[in-house]
Structure formats: C-alpha cells, structure tokens
Design a protein around this motif. Structure first.
Motif, PDB file in Angstrom:
ATOM      1  N   GLU A  34     -82.938  63.655 -61.740  1.00  0.00           N
ATOM      2  CA  GLU A  34     -83.606  64.256 -60.584  1.00  0.00           C
ATOM      3  C   GLU A  34     -82.860  63.940 -59.286  1.00  0.00           C
ATOM      4  O   GLU A  34     -82.608  64.839 -58.473  1.00  0.00           O
ATOM      5  CB  GLU A  34     -85.040  63.743 -60.495  1.00  0.00           C
ATOM      6  N   GLN A  35     -82.471  62.687 -59.099  1.00  0.00           N
ATOM      7  CA  GLN A  35     -81.768  62.292 -57.879  1.00  0.00           C
ATOM      8  C   GLN A  35     -80.413  62.993 -57.756  1.00  0.00           C
ATOM      9  O   GLN A  35     -80.080  63.532 -56.696  1.00  0.00           O
ATOM     10  CB  GLN A  35     -81.579  60.773 -57.853  1.00  0.00           C
ATOM     11  N   ASN A  38     -80.854  66.836 -57.183  1.00  0.00           N
ATOM     12  CA  ASN A  38     -81.247  67.147 -55.816  1.00  0.00           C
ATOM     13  C   ASN A  38     -80.062  67.038 -54.855  1.00  0.00           C
ATOM     14  O   ASN A  38     -79.875  67.897 -53.990  1.00  0.00           O
ATOM     15  CB  ASN A  38     -82.396  66.248 -55.357  1.00  0.00           C
ATOM     16  N   ARG A  39     -79.242  65.993 -55.010  1.00  0.00           N
ATOM     17  CA  ARG A  39     -78.055  65.844 -54.148  1.00  0.00           C
ATOM     18  C   ARG A  39     -77.063  66.974 -54.391  1.00  0.00           C
ATOM     19  O   ARG A  39     -76.500  67.536 -53.454  1.00  0.00           O
ATOM     20  CB  ARG A  39     -77.371  64.488 -54.400  1.00  0.00           C
ATOM     21  N   ALA A  42     -78.293  70.322 -52.936  1.00  0.00           N
ATOM     22  CA  ALA A  42     -78.230  70.359 -51.475  1.00  0.00           C
ATOM     23  C   ALA A  42     -76.825  70.708 -50.996  1.00  0.00           C
ATOM     24  O   ALA A  42     -76.661  71.375 -49.971  1.00  0.00           O
ATOM     25  CB  ALA A  42     -78.672  69.019 -50.899  1.00  0.00           C
ATOM     26  N   THR A  80     -82.851  74.264 -52.300  1.00  0.00           N
ATOM     27  CA  THR A  80     -82.417  72.940 -51.853  1.00  0.00           C
ATOM     28  C   THR A  80     -83.561  71.956 -51.659  1.00  0.00           C
ATOM     29  O   THR A  80     -83.325  70.787 -51.387  1.00  0.00           O
ATOM     30  CB  THR A  80     -81.592  73.033 -50.551  1.00  0.00           C
ATOM     31  N   GLU A  81     -84.800  72.430 -51.803  1.00  0.00           N
ATOM     32  CA  GLU A  81     -85.945  71.525 -51.727  1.00  0.00           C
ATOM     33  C   GLU A  81     -85.898  70.557 -52.902  1.00  0.00           C
ATOM     34  O   GLU A  81     -85.768  70.973 -54.048  1.00  0.00           O
ATOM     35  CB  GLU A  81     -87.265  72.303 -51.767  1.00  0.00           C
ATOM     36  N   PRO A  82     -86.006  69.250 -52.641  1.00  0.00           N
ATOM     37  CA  PRO A  82     -86.029  68.291 -53.753  1.00  0.00           C
ATOM     38  C   PRO A  82     -87.235  68.535 -54.663  1.00  0.00           C
ATOM     39  O   PRO A  82     -88.272  68.991 -54.220  1.00  0.00           O
ATOM     40  CB  PRO A  82     -86.163  66.942 -53.059  1.00  0.00           C
TER      41      PRO A  82
END
Length: 83
Positions: A34-35, A38-39, A42, A80-82
C-alpha cells in the motif's frame, strides 16, 4: 498396502491448513504494498511500482501511467489519492 494411502488422505483432511506466512507477516506485506503503491502512483513511477507489483496488474498500472496525460483532472486526482 492400498489401504495406507487412504488412511493418510483421511488423516490429512482433518488437519487445518497452514499458510506460508503468519497473519502478522501478511499484514506487513499488505502495508508495504500500500505504501509503495501510493508513492508510485503519486509520481507515476513504474520502476518503483515494479518492486511490489508484477504480471498483469503491473502492466495495467504502467498503461494507466502512459495514458495519464489524456485523463481528466478529476480522474488524475482520484488515481493519486492514497488508499
């Protein structure tokens, strides 16, 4: 001798299946995915995303990155929303 395999199958049917990793380790894998996801999303960084994705999922993500320029601002924001 043919009865032995049948007994072994019956005995193994009563054993609870075990995972390859613990629940705690699995949660860490998901958290890391997930981390990183998300990066990467983005920045639309396919190389970074490739550290946690592979196969068809990664191919689809790379295709999304390539089409980024033609997406609406709303779709870009949503992507781009986490999560």
């Amino acid at each position: 001798m043919p009865a032995a395999p049948a007994r072994k199958e019956a005995a193994s049917a009563n054993v609870a299946p075990e995972g390859l990793i613990t629940q705690q380790a699995a949660q860490k894998v998901v958290d890391t995915y997930e981390q990183v996801n998300n990066r990467a999303n983005a920045k639309r960084d396919a190389k970074l995303l490739g550290t946690v994705e592979a196969g068809q999922v990664h191919e689809q993500s790379k295709a999304d990155y390539k089409q980024w320029a033609i997406w609406s601002k709303a779709n870009q924001k949503d992507y781009t929303e986490p999560f």
